[in-house]
Write a protein that holds these residues in place. Sequence first.
Motif, PDB file in Angstrom:
ATOM      1  N   SER A 170      75.833  11.620  32.494  1.00  0.00           N
ATOM      2  CA  SER A 170      74.572  11.465  33.212  1.00  0.00           C
ATOM      3  C   SER A 170      73.473  12.180  32.446  1.00  0.00           C
ATOM      4  O   SER A 170      73.703  13.218  31.826  1.00  0.00           O
ATOM      5  CB  SER A 170      74.675  12.048  34.619  1.00  0.00           C
ATOM      6  N   VAL A 174      65.259   5.132  27.404  1.00  0.00           N
ATOM      7  CA  VAL A 174      66.198   6.235  27.250  1.00  0.00           C
ATOM      8  C   VAL A 174      67.345   5.790  26.352  1.00  0.00           C
ATOM      9  O   VAL A 174      67.891   4.703  26.515  1.00  0.00           O
ATOM     10  CB  VAL A 174      66.746   6.700  28.609  1.00  0.00           C
ATOM     11  N   VAL A 233      68.430   1.840  26.736  1.00  0.00           N
ATOM     12  CA  VAL A 233      68.084   0.985  27.873  1.00  0.00           C
ATOM     13  C   VAL A 233      66.572   0.974  28.044  1.00  0.00           C
ATOM     14  O   VAL A 233      65.914   2.004  27.896  1.00  0.00           O
ATOM     15  CB  VAL A 233      68.801   1.461  29.153  1.00  0.00           C
ATOM     16  N   GLY A 271      65.704  -1.289  32.890  1.00  0.00           N
ATOM     17  CA  GLY A 271      67.163  -1.357  32.957  1.00  0.00           C
ATOM     18  C   GLY A 271      67.723  -2.716  32.606  1.00  0.00           C
ATOM     19  O   GLY A 271      68.934  -2.873  32.484  1.00  0.00           O
ATOM     20  N   THR A 296      69.550  -3.766  27.343  1.00  0.00           N
ATOM     21  CA  THR A 296      70.411  -2.721  26.812  1.00  0.00           C
ATOM     22  C   THR A 296      70.892  -3.105  25.417  1.00  0.00           C
ATOM     23  O   THR A 296      71.051  -4.295  25.103  1.00  0.00           O
ATOM     24  CB  THR A 296      71.633  -2.485  27.711  1.00  0.00           C
ATOM     25  N   ILE A 316      75.518   1.413  29.423  1.00  0.00           N
ATOM     26  CA  ILE A 316      74.381   2.248  29.774  1.00  0.00           C
ATOM     27  C   ILE A 316      73.672   1.618  30.960  1.00  0.00           C
ATOM     28  O   ILE A 316      73.529   0.392  31.039  1.00  0.00           O
ATOM     29  CB  ILE A 316      73.421   2.435  28.572  1.00  0.00           C
ATOM     30  N   SER A 317      73.243   2.454  31.889  1.00  0.00           N
ATOM     31  CA  SER A 317      72.525   1.963  33.054  1.00  0.00           C
ATOM     32  C   SER A 317      71.576   3.059  33.532  1.00  0.00           C
ATOM     33  O   SER A 317      71.665   4.203  33.088  1.00  0.00           O
ATOM     34  CB  SER A 317      73.502   1.572  34.173  1.00  0.00           C
ATOM     35  N   ARG A 318      70.689   2.687  34.450  1.00  0.00           N
ATOM     36  CA  ARG A 318      69.758   3.685  34.947  1.00  0.00           C
ATOM     37  C   ARG A 318      69.466   3.445  36.415  1.00  0.00           C
ATOM     38  O   ARG A 318      69.503   2.305  36.895  1.00  0.00           O
ATOM     39  CB  ARG A 318      68.473   3.677  34.118  1.00  0.00           C
ATOM     40  N   ASN A 375      66.317   4.518  38.467  1.00  0.00           N
ATOM     41  CA  ASN A 375      65.005   5.170  38.398  1.00  0.00           C
ATOM     42  C   ASN A 375      64.667   5.922  39.676  1.00  0.00           C
ATOM     43  O   ASN A 375      63.909   6.888  39.643  1.00  0.00           O
ATOM     44  CB  ASN A 375      63.929   4.142  38.081  1.00  0.00           C
ATOM     45  N   VAL A 400      69.895   8.379  34.018  1.00  0.00           N
ATOM     46  CA  VAL A 400      70.492   7.342  33.166  1.00  0.00           C
ATOM     47  C   VAL A 400      71.948   7.710  32.953  1.00  0.00           C
ATOM     48  O   VAL A 400      72.279   8.886  32.783  1.00  0.00           O
ATOM     49  CB  VAL A 400      69.752   7.227  31.832  1.00  0.00           C
ATOM     50  N   TYR A 401      72.802   6.696  32.969  1.00  0.00           N
ATOM     51  CA  TYR A 401      74.230   6.923  32.862  1.00  0.00           C
ATOM     52  C   TYR A 401      74.784   6.267  31.597  1.00  0.00           C
ATOM     53  O   TYR A 401      74.251   5.276  31.107  1.00  0.00           O
ATOM     54  CB  TYR A 401      74.955   6.330  34.066  1.00  0.00           C
ATOM     55  N   CYS A 458      71.075  12.685  25.240  1.00  0.00           N
ATOM     56  CA  CYS A 458      70.179  11.646  25.694  1.00  0.00           C
ATOM     57  C   CYS A 458      68.765  11.981  25.221  1.00  0.00           C
ATOM     58  O   CYS A 458      68.439  13.148  24.986  1.00  0.00           O
ATOM     59  CB  CYS A 458      70.226  11.449  27.201  1.00  0.00           C
TER      60      CYS A 458
END
Length: 126
Positions: free
Chosen positions: A21, A34, A51, A55, A58, A70-72, A74, A79-80, A96
């Motif tokens: 994270s 990010v 990303v 989102g 990617t 990768i994901s986010r 907001n 961001v993961y 990150c």
Amino acid sequence: QVQLVESGGGLVQTGESLRLSCAASGRTYSSYVVGWFRQAPGKEREFVATVSWSGRNTYYTDSVKGRFTISRDNAKNTVYLEMNSLRPEDTAVYYCAAAYSSSTSPPRVDSGYIYWGQGTQVTVSS
């Protein structure tokens, strides 16, 4: 100004999973692209994934495609990086980074980012 804090690193065995994270504080995170980078001992820092602010876009380095996601979120300013099927060669400090951008094609080099976290160690044993 954006402050980034990574978490979720650790020691796992080959084939296992981790979720990193990257939590942000400061200005509105949703306006930033990010990226995740990593640096293994004795090696240069390398791009892992990035990303766009929405989102929806990617990008990944070839060695992690199909294994990392990768994901986010907001709303949570986070961001993961979901890492599956981990390998010993994934061992590194993961960072990150963020940059203010509305681009749908975020940078894939570290010079494209302004704000950086302190890093989190990921170790994959064989």
